[in-house]
Structure formats: C-alpha cells, structure tokens
Write a protein that holds these residues in place. Sequence first.
Motif, PDB file in Angstrom:
ATOM      1  N   GLN A   3       0.844  -1.186   0.000  1.00  0.00           N
ATOM      2  CA  GLN A   3       0.000   0.000   0.000  1.00  0.00           C
ATOM      3  C   GLN A   3       0.883   1.241   0.000  1.00  0.00           C
ATOM      4  N   LEU A   4       0.547   2.184  -0.866  1.00  0.00           N
ATOM      5  CA  LEU A   4       1.257   3.455  -0.928  1.00  0.00           C
ATOM      6  C   LEU A   4       0.261   4.570  -0.649  1.00  0.00           C
ATOM      7  N   VAL A   5       0.557   5.407   0.322  1.00  0.00           N
ATOM      8  CA  VAL A   5      -0.349   6.486   0.693  1.00  0.00           C
ATOM      9  C   VAL A   5       0.372   7.815   0.512  1.00  0.00           C
ATOM     10  N   GLU A   6      -0.168   8.621  -0.408  1.00  0.00           N
ATOM     11  CA  GLU A   6       0.425   9.930  -0.685  1.00  0.00           C
ATOM     12  C   GLU A   6      -0.241  10.996   0.163  1.00  0.00           C
ATOM     13  N   CYS A  22       5.114  10.008   0.288  1.00  0.00           N
ATOM     14  CA  CYS A  22       4.505   8.723  -0.015  1.00  0.00           C
ATOM     15  C   CYS A  22       4.995   7.712   1.011  1.00  0.00           C
ATOM     16  N   ALA A  23       4.073   7.159   1.761  1.00  0.00           N
ATOM     17  CA  ALA A  23       4.421   6.185   2.793  1.00  0.00           C
ATOM     18  C   ALA A  23       4.076   4.783   2.305  1.00  0.00           C
ATOM     19  N   ILE A  33      13.632   0.945  -7.615  1.00  0.00           N
ATOM     20  CA  ILE A  33      13.294   2.219  -8.242  1.00  0.00           C
ATOM     21  C   ILE A  33      12.024   2.760  -7.600  1.00  0.00           C
ATOM     22  N   THR A  34      12.065   4.026  -7.201  1.00  0.00           N
ATOM     23  CA  THR A  34      10.881   4.707  -6.697  1.00  0.00           C
ATOM     24  C   THR A  34      10.736   6.012  -7.470  1.00  0.00           C
ATOM     25  N   GLY A  35       9.508   6.414  -7.678  1.00  0.00           N
ATOM     26  CA  GLY A  35       9.322   7.596  -8.493  1.00  0.00           C
ATOM     27  C   GLY A  35       7.997   8.286  -8.276  1.00  0.00           C
ATOM     28  N   TRP A  36       7.899   9.448  -8.861  1.00  0.00           N
ATOM     29  CA  TRP A  36       6.657  10.224  -8.885  1.00  0.00           C
ATOM     30  C   TRP A  36       6.280  10.469 -10.340  1.00  0.00           C
ATOM     31  N   TYR A  37       5.004  10.222 -10.636  1.00  0.00           N
ATOM     32  CA  TYR A  37       4.432  10.482 -11.945  1.00  0.00           C
ATOM     33  C   TYR A  37       3.321  11.508 -11.768  1.00  0.00           C
ATOM     34  N   ARG A  38       2.902  12.092 -12.876  1.00  0.00           N
ATOM     35  CA  ARG A  38       1.750  12.987 -12.824  1.00  0.00           C
ATOM     36  C   ARG A  38       0.913  12.843 -14.072  1.00  0.00           C
ATOM     37  N   GLN A  39      -0.356  13.178 -13.916  1.00  0.00           N
ATOM     38  CA  GLN A  39      -1.277  13.140 -15.047  1.00  0.00           C
ATOM     39  C   GLN A  39      -2.182  14.348 -14.984  1.00  0.00           C
ATOM     40  N   ALA A  40      -2.068  15.184 -15.995  1.00  0.00           N
ATOM     41  CA  ALA A  40      -2.922  16.354 -16.110  1.00  0.00           C
ATOM     42  C   ALA A  40      -4.160  15.977 -16.922  1.00  0.00           C
ATOM     43  N   PRO A  41      -5.250  16.733 -16.772  1.00  0.00           N
ATOM     44  CA  PRO A  41      -6.471  16.420 -17.520  1.00  0.00           C
ATOM     45  C   PRO A  41      -6.214  16.365 -19.022  1.00  0.00           C
ATOM     46  N   ASN A  96       5.105   5.773  -7.166  1.00  0.00           N
ATOM     47  CA  ASN A  96       5.305   4.447  -7.752  1.00  0.00           C
ATOM     48  C   ASN A  96       6.553   3.800  -7.174  1.00  0.00           C
ATOM     49  N   VAL A  97       6.454   2.489  -6.918  1.00  0.00           N
ATOM     50  CA  VAL A  97       7.632   1.724  -6.514  1.00  0.00           C
ATOM     51  C   VAL A  97       7.738   0.518  -7.438  1.00  0.00           C
ATOM     52  N   HIS A  98       8.968   0.139  -7.767  1.00  0.00           N
ATOM     53  CA  HIS A  98       9.182  -0.896  -8.773  1.00  0.00           C
ATOM     54  C   HIS A  98      10.388  -1.744  -8.411  1.00  0.00           C
ATOM     55  N   ASN A  99      10.210  -3.062  -8.564  1.00  0.00           N
ATOM     56  CA  ASN A  99      11.314  -3.995  -8.390  1.00  0.00           C
ATOM     57  C   ASN A  99      11.667  -4.559  -9.759  1.00  0.00           C
ATOM     58  N   THR A 100      12.845  -4.235 -10.231  1.00  0.00           N
ATOM     59  CA  THR A 100      13.240  -4.618 -11.585  1.00  0.00           C
ATOM     60  C   THR A 100      13.339  -6.140 -11.746  1.00  0.00           C
ATOM     61  N   MET A 101      13.833  -6.843 -10.733  1.00  0.00           N
ATOM     62  CA  MET A 101      14.022  -8.290 -10.836  1.00  0.00           C
ATOM     63  C   MET A 101      12.691  -9.034 -10.904  1.00  0.00           C
ATOM     64  N   SER A 102      11.752  -8.683 -10.033  1.00  0.00           N
ATOM     65  CA  SER A 102      10.473  -9.391  -9.977  1.00  0.00           C
ATOM     66  C   SER A 102       9.405  -8.758 -10.837  1.00  0.00           C
ATOM     67  N   ALA A 103       9.665  -7.548 -11.291  1.00  0.00           N
ATOM     68  CA  ALA A 103       8.692  -6.747 -12.059  1.00  0.00           C
ATOM     69  C   ALA A 103       7.489  -6.336 -11.212  1.00  0.00           C
ATOM     70  N   ASN A 104       7.588  -6.478  -9.893  1.00  0.00           N
ATOM     71  CA  ASN A 104       6.508  -5.982  -9.032  1.00  0.00           C
ATOM     72  C   ASN A 104       6.465  -4.463  -9.110  1.00  0.00           C
ATOM     73  N   ASP A 105       5.252  -3.957  -9.220  1.00  0.00           N
ATOM     74  CA  ASP A 105       5.059  -2.535  -9.472  1.00  0.00           C
ATOM     75  C   ASP A 105       3.791  -2.094  -8.755  1.00  0.00           C
ATOM     76  N   TYR A 106       3.895  -1.036  -7.953  1.00  0.00           N
ATOM     77  CA  TYR A 106       2.746  -0.574  -7.181  1.00  0.00           C
ATOM     78  C   TYR A 106       2.572   0.938  -7.302  1.00  0.00           C
ATOM     79  N   TRP A 107       1.286   1.341  -7.206  1.00  0.00           N
ATOM     80  CA  TRP A 107       0.948   2.755  -7.356  1.00  0.00           C
ATOM     81  C   TRP A 107       0.155   3.238  -6.156  1.00  0.00           C
ATOM     82  N   GLY A 108       0.334   4.509  -5.828  1.00  0.00           N
ATOM     83  CA  GLY A 108      -0.508   5.141  -4.848  1.00  0.00           C
ATOM     84  C   GLY A 108      -1.803   5.597  -5.495  1.00  0.00           C
TER      85      GLY A 108
END
Length: 117
Positions: A3-6, A22-23, A33-41, A96-108
């Motif tokens: 769980q990711l809580v922004e 982001c907790a 890898i951890t990151g921040w993405y954004r999406q505008a309308p 976003n958090v990502h594990n390159t080896m397992s391809a696990n990927d999670y979003w807030g």
Amino acid sequence: QVQLVESGGGLAQPGGSLSLSCAASEMLSQFDITGWYRQAPGKQRELVARIGVVGSGKYLGSVKGRFTISRDSAANTVSLQMNDLKPEDTAIYYCNVHNTMSANDYWGQGTQVTVSS
C-alpha cells in the motif's frame, strides 16, 4: 500487496512550494526504483522524477532544478519537494515503486496538485 499512501498535495500559487510524501506499507528497500508520476487532464501520465537505491534523482526536463526527489528506506517514504511551482505543474501526482528483478510494481491513489493564482 504493498500500500502506498500519498499526502501533501493541495493548492499553491505560482512560484510557491509544496512537498509530497509517499508512505509505503512494506520495506521500501525491496524496490530498486521509486518515483513520482503525474497526469494532467486530457494528458498521458508522465514520469516526473525517479530515484534508485543509490545515486541521485532523474528528472523530467521541465521540473529539473525545481523539484527534488528523495527516499528514506528506514522510514519507508519517498518524497518530492516542489519549488517555484508553475500552472503547468497542475496534475494528479502518483507515487510508484518498482522492483526490476520481480517486475513488481505498485501505485498510490494519487494526490491533486493545483497551481493557480
């Protein structure tokens, strides 16, 4: 399931600052890898900044010099300090958090950032 809580979004004036946090519910160290993405309308989601376990952050060109990403593996948090905000920074920001080896990927769930006078 991680769980990711922004938090930290809101309204800022042009030239102002906001700090996003982001907790993660599990150890951040499992994600290389951890990151921040954004999406505008009406626009596609874009990568704003990312950071690995070591090294410095990588940034979208339009935010370079204004935004700073950091990660605290002990506290399991990823932060984004945003300075000199511009109206074009208005968007929903996602952690976003990502594990390159397992391809696990999670979003807030996203946090709204609005820059307006």
